[in-house]
Design a protein around this motif. Structure first.
Motif, short mmCIF file in Angstrom:
data_model
loop_
_atom_site.label_atom_id
_atom_site.label_comp_id
_atom_site.label_asym_id
_atom_site.label_seq_id
_atom_site.Cartn_x
_atom_site.Cartn_y
_atom_site.Cartn_z
N ASN A 1 5.79 6.66 -10.00
CA ASN A 1 5.17 6.35 -8.60
C ASN A 1 5.73 5.12 -8.30
O ASN A 1 5.52 4.69 -7.01
N HIS B 1 5.28 1.94 -8.91
CA HIS B 1 4.42 0.83 -9.01
C HIS B 1 4.56 -0.17 -10.08
O HIS B 1 5.27 0.04 -11.18
N GLU C 1 -0.17 -4.04 -9.76
CA GLU C 1 -0.55 -3.13 -8.74
C GLU C 1 -1.52 -2.24 -9.47
O GLU C 1 -2.82 -2.07 -8.99
N ALA C 2 -1.34 -1.38 -10.53
CA ALA C 2 -2.04 -0.62 -10.78
C ALA C 2 -3.33 -1.18 -11.52
O ALA C 2 -4.46 -0.15 -11.47
N ASN D 1 -5.67 -1.90 -8.15
CA ASN D 1 -5.80 -1.11 -7.11
C ASN D 1 -6.13 0.02 -7.65
O ASN D 1 -5.67 0.85 -8.31
N ILE E 1 -4.07 3.06 -6.55
CA ILE E 1 -2.83 3.22 -7.29
C ILE E 1 -2.88 3.66 -8.44
O ILE E 1 -2.07 4.42 -9.21
N GLU F 1 -3.41 7.21 -8.77
CA GLU F 1 -2.16 8.08 -8.49
C GLU F 1 -1.44 8.27 -9.61
O GLU F 1 -0.48 9.12 -9.79
#
Length: 341
Positions: free
Chosen positions: A32, A34, A38-39, A42, A45, A48
């Motif tokens: 994705n 990222h 970030e994962a 968040n 994220i 996703e």
């Protein structure tokens, strides 16, 4: 999505084909576009990334990120984040025995806990064709991250009462967290307790399994199971792991799968144990196919075996190696199924 997980375990054991649940989220993060930072920070994220892998691969269950810092951060530990690597506890939170007594069990609003609950909530709503497993750390591994791993090993021998005080506080929080994960709609939790692999079977029972069993007894039921992961175990504490009563056990590549499974009840799942680094990340597709075929041949007489990675697959694991993992399993299931020589 609510489902009967005891029946799901029984169905996995009864099916002729070998099932697979590799522990991986990082390839989905990268698919994705990222970063790890970030994962793990968040929830959307994170969710996703789980969905990207769920859509791509026929794993019999989905799983959220295995992060061994989330609970320690909630207690107040300082965490080092990176775009390219998993988070790590950067400094010791508890400098002495007195600090154990002062330690407060945090609320579920602390640190990144709300973001992990959010990721599981979103994924549980979306994933309806297979179970979703959340992730949490085990009590002894959490104690080691709060007190320092070397120091906690000394503590259990020099001051076992204080060790038990710390473990009780860790267990209280983990149980509360698991109850919240259960409320998101997740169908189970993969509890990572790798530090317990440093212990003998007796010490593992006293300082890990007794506390894990407490959590299992509180949260495991028809609709929610505990999978106990211990990639530190070389085989010496499998019996202690099994004493927890978890529905499934996940083993690392340090042990011989064909040996440890003998200690697992035939009604519980035994998962493992393709090397996540030397095969998944650093190997070639041919090496992956060979490793999977070799392991499946060793495990063909064990209906409760589930093919998996030995631990979480690290960042930058090539997709072609994961593809080869499932291709090799497909080849085995189509050409030679369980119960046949």
């Amino acid at each position: 999505m609510k489902r009967n997980m005891r029946q799901w375990v029984a169905d996995i054991i009864q099916r002729r084909e070998v099932a697979a649940i590799p522990v991986m989220t990082h390839p989905g993060i990268e698919l994705n576009g990222h970063t790890v930072r970030e994962a793990v920070s968040n929830g959307r994220i994170h969710y996703e990334a789980v969905m990207a892998l769920t859509r791509r691969y026929p794993s019999v269950a989905a799983a959220t990120i295995m992060d061994l810092t989330t609970e320690a951060e909630a207690f107040g530990a300082e965490i080092a984040f990176s775009d390219e690597a998993v988070p790590a506890v950067s400094s010791r939170l508890l400098p002495d025995v007195e600090s154990i007594n002062r330690l407060q069990v945090p609320s579920l609003s602390a640190g990144r806990i709300p973001q992990y609950l959010k990721a599981n909530l979103l994924a549980a709503k979306e994933i309806t064709d297979r179970p979703l497993f959340a992730g949490c750390i085990g009590p002894f591994s959490l104690a080691g991250r709060l007190y320092d791993m070397s120091e906690v090993m000394m503590l259990i021998y020099e001051n076992p009462d204080s060790a038990h005080t710390l473990l009780a506080k860790c267990t209280q929080f983990i149980e509360k967290y698991c109850q919240a994960l259960k409320q998101t709609g997740a169908n189970g939790v993969l509890m990572a307790e790798p530090a317990a692999g440093l212990l003998s079977d007796d010490d593992c029972r006293n300082f890990s399994s007794a506390y894990v069993k407490y959590i299992v007894d509180k949260v495991q039921d028809d609709n929610f199971i505990v999978i106990l992961h211990n990639c530190g175990n070389t085989g010496q504490c499998t019996q202690a792991m099994v004493s927890t009563g978890a529905a499934a056990y996940h083993f690392g590549n340090k042990c011989r799968m064909e040996e440890v499974i003998r200690d697992v009840p035939p009604t519980a799942l035994a998962m493992g144990n393709i090397d996540p680094v030397s095969v998944f990340k650093d190997g070639t597709p041919d090496e992956m196919r060979h490793a999977v075929g070799e392991l499946l041949d060793k495990m063909k007489h064990y209906p409760n075996f589930v093919l998996s990675s030995g631990c979480d697959t690290p960042p930058h694991t090539p997709m072609q190696n994961i593809d080869a993992f499932f291709e090799a399993l497909d080849h085995w299931n189509n050409g030679e199924v369980r119960g046949e020589n």
